[in-house]
Design an enzyme around this catalytic site. Structure first.
Site, PDB file in Angstrom:
ATOM      1  N   LEU A 129       0.848  -1.190   0.000  1.00  0.00           N
ATOM      2  CA  LEU A 129       0.000   0.000   0.000  1.00  0.00           C
ATOM      3  C   LEU A 129       0.886   1.244   0.000  1.00  0.00           C
ATOM      4  O   LEU A 129       1.650   1.471   0.950  1.00  0.00           O
ATOM      5  CB  LEU A 129      -0.918   0.012   1.218  1.00  0.00           C
ATOM      6  N   ASP A 130       0.793   2.024  -1.077  1.00  0.00           N
ATOM      7  CA  ASP A 130       1.511   3.292  -1.170  1.00  0.00           C
ATOM      8  C   ASP A 130       0.615   4.370  -0.580  1.00  0.00           C
ATOM      9  O   ASP A 130      -0.518   4.580  -1.051  1.00  0.00           O
ATOM     10  CB  ASP A 130       1.834   3.621  -2.631  1.00  0.00           C
ATOM     11  N   VAL A 131       1.104   5.050   0.453  1.00  0.00           N
ATOM     12  CA  VAL A 131       0.235   5.975   1.184  1.00  0.00           C
ATOM     13  C   VAL A 131       0.835   7.381   1.213  1.00  0.00           C
ATOM     14  O   VAL A 131       2.049   7.573   1.170  1.00  0.00           O
ATOM     15  CB  VAL A 131      -0.027   5.480   2.626  1.00  0.00           C
TER      16      VAL A 131
END
Length: 261
Positions: A129-131
């Protein structure tokens, strides 16, 4: 004895090894196979290889390249990029890859996680997950396609969803910290790790072994991944593949692992 994992993360673009900053300005740093051989010699705990072209250009994983990487790699290997089906994941693990990472595909089709877990085992399914923080807010949102598409979803909601579907590991990558080498967001890491019931890895911002040690001191057993830290050296970011010795890990990392979660 279980210990925190120190994980080099290698990015592949146009067949070469690159390093980005905040998902932009890719700098060529060498040949991926050569980097794998060096990390073999340095006895890295694990290796993550992400093809950052595949998903954006909607192309199949490069199975020939994956086979070469797996044949060279003497440590657990996680590969991601362009994987859209459980059949692709099965083909990749058959080449000798221990873990298969998906990102946008997990958001677009959460059922894919369960399908992959049924084919290759939950322990081999990794969701990345790129946040990034919302503008003028403390809250994070999940982005996909190399930080170009905002799903407007909370990472905490997505973490709960992917675990329910059978993900065996969650990786959080902090877009605004990636490649900056200015330290990792400790409060956010603690919040996301608390939401995880499965192995958890973080990356984005590590500029020294002390930065990795700070994460371990706060969170105990987890994976800490880095790119720039392991491919650059010095203030001018000269290209040098490097990794800490066992003595350095004992001093800077293992000795600070006080929290057991």
């Amino acid at each position: 004895m279980l210990r925190p994992r120190l994980i080099p993360c290698l990015l592949i673009q146009d067949g070469g090894l690159v390093k980005t900053t905040k998902f932009k300005d890719a700098k060529y740093v060498g040949d991926p196979i050569n980097a794998v051989r060096i990390f073999n010699e340095k006895e890295a705990d694990e290796l993550v290889v992400l093809d950052i072209d595949a998903t954006v250009h909607r192309v199949e994983p490069n199975y020939e390249r994956i086979a070469h990487l797996a044949a060279e790699c003497r440590m657990p290997l996680c590969y991601g990029g362009g994987i859209k089906t459980a059949e692709q994941a099965k083909r990749i693990t058959a080449l000798g890859v221990e873990k298969v990472a998906i990102s946008s595909a997990a958001l677009e089709n959460p059922q894919l996680i369960a399908e992959m877990a049924a084919e290759i085992g939950s322990q081999s399914v990794v969701v990345v997950l790129d946040v990034k923080k919302k503008l003028l807010s403390k809250h994070y949102e999940v982005w996909t396609h190399n930080g170009k598409h905002n799903t407007k979803r909370s990472p905490l909601d997505v973490i709960a969803e992917v675990q329910a579907q059978g993900a065996g590991e969650v990786v959080i990558n902090f877009i605004e910290h990636e490649g900056t080498m200015k330290g990792m967001p400790l409060d956010a890491i603690k919040m996301f790790k608390a939401a995880c019931r499965v192995p958890f890895t973080v990356m984005g911002g590590a500029g020294s072994l002390d930065d990795l040690g700070d994460v371990v001191a706060e969170n105990g057993l987890l994976g800490v991944a880095a790119g720039s830290l392991f491919v650059f050296k010095g203030p001018y970011r000269a290209v040098l593949i490097n990794y800490p010795t066992q003595a350095q890990k004992r001093e800077k990392i293992y000795g600070r692992c006080h929290v057991q979660k």
